[in-house]
Structures are given as C-alpha cells and as structure tokens.
Design a protein around this motif. Structure first.
Motif, mmCIF file in Angstrom:
data_model
loop_
_atom_site.group_PDB
_atom_site.id
_atom_site.type_symbol
_atom_site.label_atom_id
_atom_site.label_comp_id
_atom_site.label_asym_id
_atom_site.label_seq_id
_atom_site.Cartn_x
_atom_site.Cartn_y
_atom_site.Cartn_z
ATOM 1 N N ARG A 33 -8.813 66.671 -14.063
ATOM 2 C CA ARG A 33 -7.947 65.943 -13.129
ATOM 3 C C ARG A 33 -7.902 66.614 -11.765
ATOM 4 O O ARG A 33 -7.477 66.024 -10.792
ATOM 5 C CB ARG A 33 -6.548 65.827 -13.694
ATOM 6 C CG ARG A 33 -6.514 64.955 -14.924
ATOM 7 C CD ARG A 33 -5.120 64.821 -15.442
ATOM 8 N NE ARG A 33 -5.152 63.972 -16.619
ATOM 9 C CZ ARG A 33 -4.162 63.217 -16.990
ATOM 10 N NH1 ARG A 33 -3.040 63.216 -16.315
ATOM 11 N NH2 ARG A 33 -4.267 62.472 -18.056
ATOM 12 N N LEU A 34 -8.314 67.882 -11.706
ATOM 13 C CA LEU A 34 -8.315 68.626 -10.457
ATOM 14 C C LEU A 34 -9.713 69.174 -10.216
ATOM 15 O O LEU A 34 -10.333 69.735 -11.121
ATOM 16 C CB LEU A 34 -7.324 69.789 -10.529
ATOM 17 C CG LEU A 34 -7.240 70.684 -9.316
ATOM 18 C CD1 LEU A 34 -6.678 69.913 -8.111
ATOM 19 C CD2 LEU A 34 -6.376 71.889 -9.606
ATOM 20 N N TRP A 35 -10.214 68.978 -9.000
ATOM 21 C CA TRP A 35 -11.556 69.422 -8.640
ATOM 22 C C TRP A 35 -11.512 70.289 -7.393
ATOM 23 O O TRP A 35 -10.760 70.016 -6.467
ATOM 24 C CB TRP A 35 -12.456 68.224 -8.358
ATOM 25 C CG TRP A 35 -12.782 67.422 -9.564
ATOM 26 C CD1 TRP A 35 -12.087 66.344 -10.038
ATOM 27 C CD2 TRP A 35 -13.865 67.622 -10.462
ATOM 28 N NE1 TRP A 35 -12.687 65.869 -11.173
ATOM 29 C CE2 TRP A 35 -13.783 66.633 -11.452
ATOM 30 C CE3 TRP A 35 -14.902 68.536 -10.515
ATOM 31 C CZ2 TRP A 35 -14.697 66.551 -12.481
ATOM 32 C CZ3 TRP A 35 -15.817 68.443 -11.550
ATOM 33 C CH2 TRP A 35 -15.707 67.459 -12.518
ATOM 34 N N LEU A 36 -12.360 71.315 -7.347
ATOM 35 C CA LEU A 36 -12.596 72.110 -6.151
ATOM 36 C C LEU A 36 -14.005 71.789 -5.688
ATOM 37 O O LEU A 36 -14.972 71.990 -6.422
ATOM 38 C CB LEU A 36 -12.485 73.610 -6.465
ATOM 39 C CG LEU A 36 -12.937 74.559 -5.361
ATOM 40 C CD1 LEU A 36 -12.036 74.433 -4.126
ATOM 41 C CD2 LEU A 36 -12.982 75.986 -5.861
ATOM 42 N N PHE A 37 -14.131 71.250 -4.468
ATOM 43 C CA PHE A 37 -15.434 70.971 -3.877
ATOM 44 C C PHE A 37 -15.732 72.071 -2.870
ATOM 45 O O PHE A 37 -14.907 72.363 -2.005
ATOM 46 C CB PHE A 37 -15.439 69.603 -3.181
ATOM 47 C CG PHE A 37 -15.510 68.455 -4.136
ATOM 48 C CD1 PHE A 37 -16.709 67.828 -4.385
ATOM 49 C CD2 PHE A 37 -14.379 68.019 -4.794
ATOM 50 C CE1 PHE A 37 -16.787 66.767 -5.274
ATOM 51 C CE2 PHE A 37 -14.438 66.960 -5.680
ATOM 52 C CZ PHE A 37 -15.642 66.340 -5.928
ATOM 53 N N THR A 38 -16.912 72.668 -2.985
ATOM 54 C CA THR A 38 -17.277 73.756 -2.091
ATOM 55 C C THR A 38 -18.481 73.363 -1.250
ATOM 56 O O THR A 38 -19.226 72.455 -1.599
ATOM 57 C CB THR A 38 -17.647 75.026 -2.875
ATOM 58 O OG1 THR A 38 -18.918 74.834 -3.497
ATOM 59 C CG2 THR A 38 -16.608 75.367 -3.900
ATOM 60 N N LEU B 197 -15.353 81.968 -5.188
ATOM 61 C CA LEU B 197 -14.888 82.642 -6.406
ATOM 62 C C LEU B 197 -13.379 82.845 -6.438
ATOM 63 O O LEU B 197 -12.733 82.588 -7.458
ATOM 64 C CB LEU B 197 -15.594 83.981 -6.585
ATOM 65 C CG LEU B 197 -17.080 83.895 -6.896
ATOM 66 C CD1 LEU B 197 -17.679 85.289 -6.972
ATOM 67 C CD2 LEU B 197 -17.322 83.136 -8.172
ATOM 68 N N ALA B 198 -12.790 83.293 -5.342
ATOM 69 C CA ALA B 198 -11.341 83.523 -5.321
ATOM 70 C C ALA B 198 -10.588 82.223 -5.531
ATOM 71 O O ALA B 198 -9.616 82.167 -6.287
ATOM 72 C CB ALA B 198 -10.923 84.175 -4.015
ATOM 73 N N ALA B 199 -11.029 81.169 -4.874
ATOM 74 C CA ALA B 199 -10.374 79.867 -5.033
ATOM 75 C C ALA B 199 -10.530 79.355 -6.464
ATOM 76 O O ALA B 199 -9.577 78.853 -7.062
ATOM 77 C CB ALA B 199 -10.945 78.854 -4.041
ATOM 78 N N ALA B 200 -11.711 79.518 -7.036
ATOM 79 C CA ALA B 200 -11.954 79.044 -8.400
ATOM 80 C C ALA B 200 -11.120 79.829 -9.414
ATOM 81 O O ALA B 200 -10.643 79.262 -10.397
ATOM 82 C CB ALA B 200 -13.434 79.157 -8.731
ATOM 83 N N GLN B 201 -10.915 81.108 -9.179
ATOM 84 C CA GLN B 201 -10.120 81.924 -10.107
ATOM 85 C C GLN B 201 -8.657 81.511 -10.115
ATOM 86 O O GLN B 201 -7.953 81.768 -11.085
ATOM 87 C CB GLN B 201 -10.252 83.394 -9.751
ATOM 88 C CG GLN B 201 -11.622 83.949 -10.060
ATOM 89 C CD GLN B 201 -11.812 85.355 -9.543
ATOM 90 O OE1 GLN B 201 -11.063 85.840 -8.706
ATOM 91 N NE2 GLN B 201 -12.842 86.025 -10.032
ATOM 92 N N ASN B 202 -8.205 80.873 -9.051
ATOM 93 C CA ASN B 202 -6.813 80.437 -8.978
ATOM 94 C C ASN B 202 -6.590 79.023 -9.486
ATOM 95 O O ASN B 202 -5.453 78.550 -9.485
ATOM 96 C CB ASN B 202 -6.307 80.559 -7.532
ATOM 97 C CG ASN B 202 -6.141 81.999 -7.130
ATOM 98 O OD1 ASN B 202 -5.596 82.800 -7.883
ATOM 99 N ND2 ASN B 202 -6.610 82.349 -5.957
ATOM 100 N N LEU B 203 -7.649 78.358 -9.919
ATOM 101 C CA LEU B 203 -7.507 77.005 -10.454
ATOM 102 C C LEU B 203 -6.894 77.054 -11.849
ATOM 103 O O LEU B 203 -7.135 77.999 -12.607
ATOM 104 C CB LEU B 203 -8.865 76.313 -10.540
ATOM 105 C CG LEU B 203 -9.528 75.958 -9.218
ATOM 106 C CD1 LEU B 203 -10.951 75.472 -9.474
ATOM 107 C CD2 LEU B 203 -8.732 74.902 -8.478
#
Length: 58
Positions: A18-23, A32-38
């Motif tokens: 339901r939540l996606w991070l697009f880089t 990596l830092a943003a992905a670790q906080n997902l």
C-alpha cells in the motif's frame, strides 16, 4: 538469481504493498536510509540505480 516471473509467483496472493518509495539517482541518490524507515510490507521502485545499491535494498 531469481527471474521476474519466479518473483511474481512467490508474491501471488500476498497483495500489493500500500506504500511505495520511488527512487531515482537525481532526487534520491542513496535510498537506503529512506528504505530502512519504511514500514514492513512497503515496496521500493529503484529506477536508474547501479547494481551495488540495489543489492543492499534487496
């Protein structure tokens, strides 16, 4: 290395995140830092990245 088809089969029935991070390398060169906080179960779409950071995201 798994094929895209094998990966898709392994996800069957689990539902899409339901939540996606697009880089991309310009706006988020080190995701990596943003992905670790997902939260658990979120997805990451890593566009235009070198293989080494992709392995760390996996």
């Amino acid at each position: 290395m798994r094929t895209l088809e094998a990966l898709a089969r392994s996800l069957k029935g689990k539902g899409a995140p339901r939540l996606w991070l697009f880089t991309d390398p310009v706006r988020l060169p080190d995701p990596l830092a943003a992905a670790q906080n997902l939260p658990r179960g979120a997805g990451v779409v890593a566009r235009g990245m070198a293989p080494a950071p992709l392995a760390a995201l996996a």
